[in-house]
Design an enzyme around this catalytic site. Structure first.
Site, PDB file in Angstrom:
ATOM      1  N   SER A 145       1.049  -1.219  -0.063  1.00 10.08           N
ATOM      2  CA  SER A 145       0.014   0.071  -0.023  1.00 10.08           C
ATOM      3  C   SER A 145       0.974   1.221  -0.046  1.00 10.08           C
ATOM      4  CB  SER A 145      -0.689   0.032   1.179  1.00 10.08           C
ATOM      5  OG  SER A 145      -1.624   1.085   1.219  1.00 10.08           O
ATOM      6  N   LYS A 171      -1.089  -0.868  -4.554  1.00 11.67           N
ATOM      7  CA  LYS A 171      -2.230   0.072  -3.952  1.00 11.67           C
ATOM      8  C   LYS A 171      -1.783   1.211  -3.717  1.00 11.67           C
ATOM      9  CE  LYS A 171      -4.942   0.160   0.050  1.00 11.67           C
ATOM     10  NZ  LYS A 171      -5.529  -0.567   1.255  1.00 11.67           N
ATOM     11  N   LYS A 173      -2.778   5.135  -2.634  1.00  8.31           N
ATOM     12  CA  LYS A 173      -3.663   5.749  -2.076  1.00  8.31           C
ATOM     13  C   LYS A 173      -3.988   7.129  -2.876  1.00  8.31           C
ATOM     14  CE  LYS A 173      -4.042   3.708   2.000  1.00  8.31           C
ATOM     15  NZ  LYS A 173      -5.350   3.530   2.555  1.00  8.31           N
ATOM     16  N   ASP A 198      -6.880   3.208  -3.447  1.00  6.95           N
ATOM     17  CA  ASP A 198      -7.808   3.438  -2.101  1.00  6.95           C
ATOM     18  C   ASP A 198      -7.986   4.987  -1.673  1.00  6.95           C
ATOM     19  OD1 ASP A 198      -9.092   3.269   0.482  1.00  6.95           O
ATOM     20  OD2 ASP A 198      -7.271   2.039   1.351  1.00  6.95           O
ATOM     21  N   GLU A 224     -10.940   1.009  -4.028  1.00  2.00           N
ATOM     22  CA  GLU A 224     -11.640   0.547  -2.447  1.00  2.00           C
ATOM     23  C   GLU A 224     -11.974   1.877  -1.606  1.00  2.00           C
ATOM     24  OE1 GLU A 224      -8.159  -0.736  -0.392  1.00  2.00           O
ATOM     25  OE2 GLU A 224      -9.015  -0.757   1.722  1.00  2.00           O
ATOM     26  N   ASP A 251     -13.982  -1.420   2.768  1.00  5.48           N
ATOM     27  CA  ASP A 251     -13.255  -1.088   3.988  1.00  5.48           C
ATOM     28  C   ASP A 251     -13.891  -0.842   5.208  1.00  5.48           C
ATOM     29  OD1 ASP A 251     -11.310  -1.018   5.928  1.00  5.48           O
ATOM     30  OD2 ASP A 251      -9.769  -0.020   4.569  1.00  5.48           O
ATOM     31  N   LYS A 275      -9.915  -6.502   7.743  1.00  5.13           N
ATOM     32  CA  LYS A 275      -9.084  -6.270   8.775  1.00  5.13           C
ATOM     33  C   LYS A 275      -9.509  -6.943  10.141  1.00  5.13           C
ATOM     34  CE  LYS A 275      -7.382  -2.106   6.656  1.00  5.13           C
ATOM     35  NZ  LYS A 275      -7.816  -0.637   6.590  1.00  5.13           N
ATOM     36  N   GLY A 303      -4.265  -4.271   6.064  1.00  2.67           N
ATOM     37  CA  GLY A 303      -3.559  -3.754   7.029  1.00  2.67           C
ATOM     38  C   GLY A 303      -3.825  -2.501   7.770  1.00  2.67           C
TER      39      GLY A 303
HETATM   40  O1  OSB Z   1      -7.498   2.029   4.335  1.00  2.00           O
HETATM   41  O2  OSB Z   1      -6.300   0.132   4.088  1.00  2.00           O
HETATM   42  C1  OSB Z   1      -6.167   1.460   4.640  1.00  2.00           C
HETATM   43  C2  OSB Z   1      -3.082   2.030   6.765  1.00  2.00           C
HETATM   44  C3  OSB Z   1      -3.829   2.926   7.715  1.00  2.00           C
HETATM   45  C4  OSB Z   1      -5.138   3.189   7.698  1.00  2.00           C
HETATM   46  C5  OSB Z   1      -5.831   2.742   6.693  1.00  2.00           C
HETATM   47  C6  OSB Z   1      -5.292   1.812   5.512  1.00  2.00           C
HETATM   48  C7  OSB Z   1      -3.864   1.576   5.814  1.00  2.00           C
HETATM   49  C8  OSB Z   1      -3.180   0.877   4.540  1.00  2.00           C
HETATM   50  C9  OSB Z   1      -1.895   0.228   5.108  1.00  2.00           C
HETATM   51  O3  OSB Z   1      -3.547   0.975   3.564  1.00  2.00           O
HETATM   52  C10 OSB Z   1      -1.777  -1.217   4.678  1.00  2.00           C
HETATM   53  C11 OSB Z   1      -0.615  -1.854   5.428  1.00  2.00           C
HETATM   54  O4  OSB Z   1      -0.710  -2.113   6.465  1.00  2.00           O
HETATM   55  O5  OSB Z   1      -0.034  -2.215   4.943  1.00  2.00           O
HETATM   56 MG    MG Z   2      -8.526   1.039   2.892  1.00  2.00          MG
END
Ligand code: OSB
Ligand code: MG
Length: 383
Positions: A145, A171, A173, A198, A224, A251, A275, A303
Site C-alpha cells: 500500500s 495499491k 492511496k 484506495d 477501495e 473497507d 482487517k 493492514g
Molecule cells: O485504508 O487500508 C487502509 C493504513 C492505515 C489506515 C488505513 C489503511 C492503511 C493501509 C496500510 O492501507 C496497509 C498496510 O498495513 O500495509
Molecule cells: Mg482501505
C-alpha cells in the site's frame, strides 16, 4: 467452513498493556492525514500455566480512519474490557465476545483482547493459529500500500522501488486532486503492473464518473472505499459503472456481519477488505470471510501498519481459502527500521508472506525492544 466451536477456557493470571512508539521508515499519507510513527498498543495475556498470548490494537493516535483512537482504546480496555477476563472458570475468545457485546462499538479495542485470546488458545493446544482458524499452511499472496506522494514523478519512483523489491500488486492511496494524473503516470511507467486504488472515503457522489473513467483508462483491478462509510448507495452506483475487470471493494463500510449483508443486498461490493483489528477480532473476521465466500465475493486481508505481532495474526487469517486477492501485508522493512519481532517478516517468492509454523501466531516481541520503545505500561492481575 468447519472450525472448532469453542477452545477450552483459559484461566488468566495477568493482563499487561504496553504503549509503544515506533517510527515508520517513511511517512504514510492518506486522504485523512500523514502518519510518521505508529502508536502501538500491545496486549500480553498470561494464563495460569505461564503461557502468554499477544494482541495488537490497530487504533491510530487520532480518530481519522474511524472513530477509535489510542487514548480511547486504553480507557475502554482498562475500564471495561480487561476486567471481563478475571473469570475463575476461565475465558474463551467467543465467551469474551459475547460479554463484550454489552458495550457498544469499540471494535478495535475489543479485537485487541479477542486476538490475544486466540493466540493464547492456540498456544495452549500447541497448534499454529492459522490451523485452528481453519486455514492451511500456504504462502499468502501480498502487495504493498503506497501513500500519497508529492507529485506524479515521485510516486512513479516510489512504486518502482516496491516493484524492484518484488511486490506483485500495488495499491495507490488517492484523494480528490491527487488522483488521475498520479495514477495514469504510474500506469504509463508500468504497463503490466497490477494496480489498485484506495481513497479512504474522500470522494462524493459527483465524482462517480471521474472514478469510473480512471478505473477504465488506468486498468485498475480494484477501487477501495471511495465514498463515506455510510454511503453504500454511492458505492453501489459506482460498482455498476465500473468495467467488469475493476472490482469495487469496501473497507471502512463493513464492520459487522449486518453491514456485509446489507452491502451484498445492495450490490455495493465485489470484494471485501477484511482487517481483524477493524471488525472486532479473528472470530468476526472468519465469519465475514465465510459469508462473503458464500456469495462468491473474494476477500483479502487489509493492514493498519501493524508490527510483526498484528501482522502475524493477519497472515494466519489470510491462509483461509476465500482470501483470493493479494493482501496488504508487506515485509517488516516496508514499515519499520526494527520490527518488534526477530526474525522480521520478509517477502517470499511470487510476492508472498509465510505464516510461522510455531504454536499460536508463532512470534513474540523482543523484550529489549519493548523496553526501548515503551511510552506507557498498565498491568491488571487476576486473583
Ligand atoms: O485504508 O487500508 C487502509 C493504513 C492505515 C489506515 C488505513 C489503511 C492503511 C493501509 C496500510 O492501507 C496497509 C498496510 O498495513 O500495509
Ligand atoms: Mg482501505
Amino acid at each position: 467452513m468447519r472450525r472448532p466451536r469453542e477452545t477450552a477456557p483459559l484461566r488468566l493470571r495477568r493482563a499487561t498493556l504496553h504503549r509503544l512508539h515506533l517510527p515508520l521508515v517513511r511517512p504514510f499519507t492518506t486522504s485523512f492525514g500523514t502518519e510518521k510513527a505508529r502508536e502501538v498498543l500491545l496486549l500480553e495475556l498470561e494464563e495460569a500455566g505461564g503461557e502468554i498470548g499477544y494482541g495488537e490494537c490497530v487504533a491510530q493516535r487520532d480518530p481519522l480512519y474511524s472513530s477509535e483512537m489510542v487514548d480511547g482504546a486504553i480507557l475502554v480496555l482498562r475500564r471495561y474490557l480487561l476486567p471481563l477476563l478475571g473469570d475463575r472458570d476461565g475465558v474463551t475468545p467467543e465467551g469474551f465476545r459475547r460479554r463484550a457485546q454489552a458495550y457498544r462499538g469499540h471494535p478495535m479495542a475489543k479485537a485487541t483482547v479477542e486476538m490475544a485470546l486466540q493466540d493464547l488458545g492456540a498456544r495452549r493446544l500447541s497448534r499454529p493459529l492459522y490451523e485452528v482458524l481453519g486455514g492451511r499452511y500456504r504462502r499468502v499472496p501480498v502487495g504493498v500500500s503506497v501513500g500519497i506522494q508529492r507529485d506524479p514523478p515521485s510516486l512513479v519512483e516510489t512504486v518502482r522501488g516496491y516493484l524492484q523489491d518484488g511486490y506483485g500488486r500495488v495499491k495507490l492511496k488517492v484523494e480528490p486532486g491527487r488522483d488521475s494524473d498520479y495514477v495514469r503516470a504510474v500506469r504509463k511507467a508500468f504497463p503490466q503492473a497490477r494496480l489498485w486504488i484506495d481513497a479512504n472515503q474522500a470522494y462524493g457522489k459527483g465524482q462517480v464518473g471521474l472514478l469510473a473513467r480512471l478505473a477504465r483508462s488506468a486498468s485498475l483491478e480494484l477501487v477501495e472505499q471511495p465514498f463515506p462509510e455510510d454511503r453504500l448507495d454511492w458505492h453501489a452506483l459506482l460498482s455498476q459503472r465500473l468495467p467488469r475487470s475493476s472490482r469495487l471493494c469496501l473497507d471502512e463500510s463493513v464492520v459487522t456481519l449486518g453491514d456485509l449483508d446489507v452491502a451484498l443486498a445492495m450490490r455495493a461490493l465485489r470484494s471485501l477488505n477484511i482487517k481483524p483489528g477493524r471488525v472486532g477480532g479473528l472470530g468476526p473476521a472468519c465469519e465475514l470471510h465465510d459469508r462473503a465466500s458464500a456469495h462468491r465475493v473474494p476477500v483479502w486481508c487489509g493492514g493498519m501498519l501493524e508490527t510483526g505481532i498484528g501482522r502475524a495474526h493477519n497472515v494466519s487469517l489470510a491462509t483461509l481459502p476465500g482470501f483470493l486477492l493479494p493482501s496488504d501485508l508487506s515485509a517488516s522493512a516496508r514499515y519499520f527500521q526494527e520490527d518488534l519481532i526477530d526474525p522480521p517478516f520478509t517477502l517470499g517468492p511470487e510476492s508472498s508472506l509465510e505464516p510461522r509454523r510455531g504454536p499460536g501466531i508463532g512470534v513474540e516481541p523482543v523484550e529489549a525492544r519493548l523496553g526501548k520503545l515503551r511510552r506507557g505500561r498498565w498491568e491488571l492481575s487476576f486473583p
